[in-house]
Design an enzyme around this catalytic site. Sequence first.
Site, PDB file in Angstrom:
ATOM      1  N   SER A   1       0.822  -1.205   0.000  1.00 46.99           N
ATOM      2  CA  SER A   1       0.000   0.000   0.000  1.00 46.99           C
ATOM      3  C   SER A   1       0.853   1.250   0.000  1.00 46.99           C
ATOM      4  O   SER A   1       0.323   2.350  -0.018  1.00 46.99           O
ATOM      5  CB  SER A   1      -0.927  -0.010   1.210  1.00 46.99           C
ATOM      6  OG  SER A   1      -0.224  -0.379   2.358  1.00 46.99           O
TER       7      SER A   1
ATOM      8  N   HIS B   1      -2.470  -2.906  -6.274  1.00 44.78           N
ATOM      9  CA  HIS B   1      -2.982  -2.559  -4.944  1.00 44.78           C
ATOM     10  C   HIS B   1      -4.508  -2.640  -4.855  1.00 44.78           C
ATOM     11  O   HIS B   1      -5.215  -1.811  -5.433  1.00 44.78           O
ATOM     12  CB  HIS B   1      -2.489  -1.141  -4.579  1.00 44.78           C
ATOM     13  CG  HIS B   1      -2.869  -0.723  -3.203  1.00 44.78           C
ATOM     14  ND1 HIS B   1      -3.114   0.582  -2.855  1.00 44.78           N
ATOM     15  CD2 HIS B   1      -3.050  -1.449  -2.071  1.00 44.78           C
ATOM     16  CE1 HIS B   1      -3.432   0.632  -1.577  1.00 44.78           C
ATOM     17  NE2 HIS B   1      -3.396  -0.575  -1.076  1.00 44.78           N
TER      18      HIS B   1
ATOM     19  N   GLU C   1      -5.442  -0.118  -7.735  1.00 41.91           N
ATOM     20  CA  GLU C   1      -4.408   0.830  -8.177  1.00 41.91           C
ATOM     21  C   GLU C   1      -3.315   0.043  -8.899  1.00 41.91           C
ATOM     22  O   GLU C   1      -2.848  -0.979  -8.383  1.00 41.91           O
ATOM     23  CB  GLU C   1      -3.764   1.502  -6.954  1.00 41.91           C
ATOM     24  CG  GLU C   1      -4.279   2.889  -6.655  1.00 41.91           C
ATOM     25  CD  GLU C   1      -3.558   3.522  -5.462  1.00 41.91           C
ATOM     26  OE1 GLU C   1      -3.096   4.656  -5.601  1.00 41.91           O
ATOM     27  OE2 GLU C   1      -3.478   2.901  -4.380  1.00 41.91           O
TER      28      GLU C   1
ATOM     29  N   ASN D   1      -3.635   6.050  -0.576  1.00 39.17           N
ATOM     30  CA  ASN D   1      -3.113   6.238   0.779  1.00 39.17           C
ATOM     31  C   ASN D   1      -2.410   7.574   0.981  1.00 39.17           C
ATOM     32  O   ASN D   1      -2.287   8.049   2.106  1.00 39.17           O
ATOM     33  CB  ASN D   1      -2.203   5.073   1.162  1.00 39.17           C
ATOM     34  CG  ASN D   1      -3.031   3.851   1.493  1.00 39.17           C
ATOM     35  OD1 ASN D   1      -4.088   3.966   2.112  1.00 39.17           O
ATOM     36  ND2 ASN D   1      -2.587   2.688   1.071  1.00 39.17           N
TER      37      ASN D   1
HETATM   38  N1  CAA Z   1     -16.868 -10.052   1.212  1.00 39.10           N
HETATM   39  C1  CAA Z   1     -17.975 -10.045   0.448  1.00 39.10           C
HETATM   40  N2  CAA Z   1     -18.976  -9.145   0.596  1.00 39.10           N
HETATM   41  C2  CAA Z   1     -18.850  -8.254   1.597  1.00 39.10           C
HETATM   42  C3  CAA Z   1     -17.720  -8.208   2.443  1.00 39.10           C
HETATM   43  C4  CAA Z   1     -16.698  -9.166   2.212  1.00 39.10           C
HETATM   44  N3  CAA Z   1     -15.569  -9.189   2.943  1.00 39.10           N
HETATM   45  N4  CAA Z   1     -17.888  -7.181   3.338  1.00 39.10           N
HETATM   46  C5  CAA Z   1     -19.067  -6.604   3.047  1.00 39.10           C
HETATM   47  N5  CAA Z   1     -19.646  -7.240   1.989  1.00 39.10           N
HETATM   48  C6  CAA Z   1     -20.879  -6.867   1.301  1.00 39.10           C
HETATM   49  C7  CAA Z   1     -22.112  -7.145   2.069  1.00 39.10           C
HETATM   50  O1  CAA Z   1     -22.577  -8.461   1.836  1.00 39.10           O
HETATM   51  C8  CAA Z   1     -23.073  -6.107   1.519  1.00 39.10           C
HETATM   52  O2  CAA Z   1     -23.592  -6.538   0.251  1.00 39.10           O
HETATM   53  P1  CAA Z   1     -24.939  -5.888  -0.410  1.00 39.10           P
HETATM   54  O3  CAA Z   1     -24.595  -4.473  -0.794  1.00 39.10           O
HETATM   55  O4  CAA Z   1     -25.192  -6.755  -1.584  1.00 39.10           O
HETATM   56  O5  CAA Z   1     -25.989  -5.967   0.640  1.00 39.10           O
HETATM   57  C9  CAA Z   1     -22.185  -4.917   1.280  1.00 39.10           C
HETATM   58  O6  CAA Z   1     -20.869  -5.436   1.159  1.00 39.10           O
HETATM   59  C10 CAA Z   1     -22.263  -3.941   2.425  1.00 39.10           C
HETATM   60  O7  CAA Z   1     -21.927  -4.612   3.632  1.00 39.10           O
HETATM   61  P2  CAA Z   1     -22.725  -4.498   5.007  1.00 39.10           P
HETATM   62  O8  CAA Z   1     -24.169  -4.244   4.736  1.00 39.10           O
HETATM   63  O9  CAA Z   1     -22.336  -5.655   5.863  1.00 39.10           O
HETATM   64  O10 CAA Z   1     -22.061  -3.283   5.726  1.00 39.10           O
HETATM   65  P3  CAA Z   1     -21.954  -1.781   5.319  1.00 39.10           P
HETATM   66  O11 CAA Z   1     -23.064  -1.294   4.492  1.00 39.10           O
HETATM   67  O12 CAA Z   1     -21.617  -1.115   6.600  1.00 39.10           O
HETATM   68  O13 CAA Z   1     -20.648  -1.754   4.374  1.00 39.10           O
HETATM   69  C11 CAA Z   1     -18.356  -1.625   3.937  1.00 39.10           C
HETATM   70  C12 CAA Z   1     -19.429  -2.286   4.767  1.00 39.10           C
HETATM   71  C13 CAA Z   1     -18.483  -2.031   2.469  1.00 39.10           C
HETATM   72  C14 CAA Z   1     -17.019  -2.166   4.486  1.00 39.10           C
HETATM   73  C15 CAA Z   1     -18.482  -0.059   4.071  1.00 39.10           C
HETATM   74  O14 CAA Z   1     -18.529   0.295   5.411  1.00 39.10           O
HETATM   75  C16 CAA Z   1     -17.339   0.686   3.408  1.00 39.10           C
HETATM   76  O15 CAA Z   1     -17.325   0.888   2.199  1.00 39.10           O
HETATM   77  N6  CAA Z   1     -16.364   1.162   4.234  1.00 39.10           N
HETATM   78  C17 CAA Z   1     -15.200   1.866   3.737  1.00 39.10           C
HETATM   79  C18 CAA Z   1     -14.199   0.880   3.195  1.00 39.10           C
HETATM   80  C19 CAA Z   1     -12.970   1.549   2.684  1.00 39.10           C
HETATM   81  O16 CAA Z   1     -12.795   2.756   2.664  1.00 39.10           O
HETATM   82  N7  CAA Z   1     -12.022   0.708   2.247  1.00 39.10           N
HETATM   83  C20 CAA Z   1     -10.760   1.175   1.747  1.00 39.10           C
HETATM   84  C21 CAA Z   1      -9.789   1.133   2.847  1.00 39.10           C
HETATM   85  S1  CAA Z   1      -8.246   1.729   2.305  1.00 39.10           S
HETATM   86  C22 CAA Z   1      -7.484   0.424   1.677  1.00 39.10           C
HETATM   87  O17 CAA Z   1      -7.950  -0.684   1.666  1.00 39.10           O
HETATM   88  C23 CAA Z   1      -6.169   0.709   1.128  1.00 39.10           C
HETATM   89  C24 CAA Z   1      -5.035   0.447   2.013  1.00 39.10           C
HETATM   90  O18 CAA Z   1      -3.993   0.169   1.486  1.00 39.10           O
HETATM   91  C25 CAA Z   1      -5.055   0.655   3.452  1.00 39.10           C
END
Ligand code: CAA
Length: 291
Positions: free
Chosen positions: A119, A140, A152, A190
């Site tokens: 990352s 990424h 990415e 990031n």
């Molecule tokens: N696998 C499969 N499906 C998943 C899943 C997983 N691990 N986690 C969640 N889902 C699915 C759920 O089944 C649900 O599907 P539907 O839309 O079909 O109903 C959907 O995703 C939404 O999940 P939830 O209803 O359980 O929960 P939510 O609405 O609170 O969403 C989330 C959860 C998608 C994680 C949301 O909170 C989100 O987008 N958060 C921000 C995530 C983010 O910013 N990620 C980037 C981080 S930075 C990074 O990764 C880079 C790095 O290098 C650090």
Amino acid sequence: MAIETVGVVGAGQMGNGIAHVFAAAGYDVLLTDISEEALERALEVIAANLGRQVSRGKIGEEDRNAALSRIATTPKLTDLGRTDLVIEAATERETIKQAIFEDLVPHLKPETILTSNTSSISITRLASRTDRPEKFMGFHFMNPVPVMQLVELIRGIATDDATYSALKEVVENLGKTAASAEDFPAFIVNRILMPMINEAVYTLYEGVGSVSSIDSAMKLGTNHPMGPLELADFIGLDTCLAIMNVLHDGLADTKYRPCPLLTKYVEAGWLGRKTERGFYDYRGEVPVPTR
Ligand code: CAA
């Protein structure tokens, strides 16, 4: 060269998500980790996440079974020598990644594309320690991998056009969207996200707001799906700190200095969800702020 088999190094939260999306897209996946227990746990997590997609009507039962049947595991890193594309998704520490590449490279086919899901670490530097800097790229994925649309793509200084095009096509086959970033510290996502998270920790450290008020403010005030502190716990506070240090060292600008409170949480071993404690305590029914 057609990419049919994909090797994934590291069965943690990123590695299992990457194995999941490749298997679901029809690739044969070979997943490896130094811990056999991590491999078993990864298969359980992948099965549960595919099951979640079945119950939401995103995929059918038969798609889930087919995807699971395409994932094999091995504790031997060198078994990945037979794959066409390798994605390293081990811990975000440069010495660990370099040791993996050193052990793996002598076993790879000459045409295999080697990538890192890092990352933030320099792709050019990682590539320079392998025998194939022209076939090396940053690849990424975002967490949770099965849900997030973006990948990415980061070219090192030596990466050739054929490698870049091959990975762009792979991203399309996964049904995801690529964004290209130049190889500078922490790339695009990031570079922007971590200073925001770090600033949220400063906002907490200076007493401007509590954990709940900071997260509510950003969720309800800017429509982010998660507040910055909740997101930091989700990513892992050790990863957030490691990325801030890469930004601070690599860009030599004090605006990227990690917040002392972030360092303190990491020193305590409160790394977020994976250790059940971070800015929230996850040991009970509902997460409770720790400050
Ligand atoms: N696998 C499969 N499906 C998943 C899943 C997983 N691990 N986690 C969640 N889902 C699915 C759920 O089944 C649900 O599907 P539907 O839309 O079909 O109903 C959907 O995703 C939404 O999940 P939830 O209803 O359980 O929960 P939510 O609405 O609170 O969403 C989330 C959860 C998608 C994680 C949301 O909170 C989100 O987008 N958060 C921000 C995530 C983010 O910013 N990620 C980037 C981080 S930075 C990074 O990764 C880079 C790095 O290098 C650090």
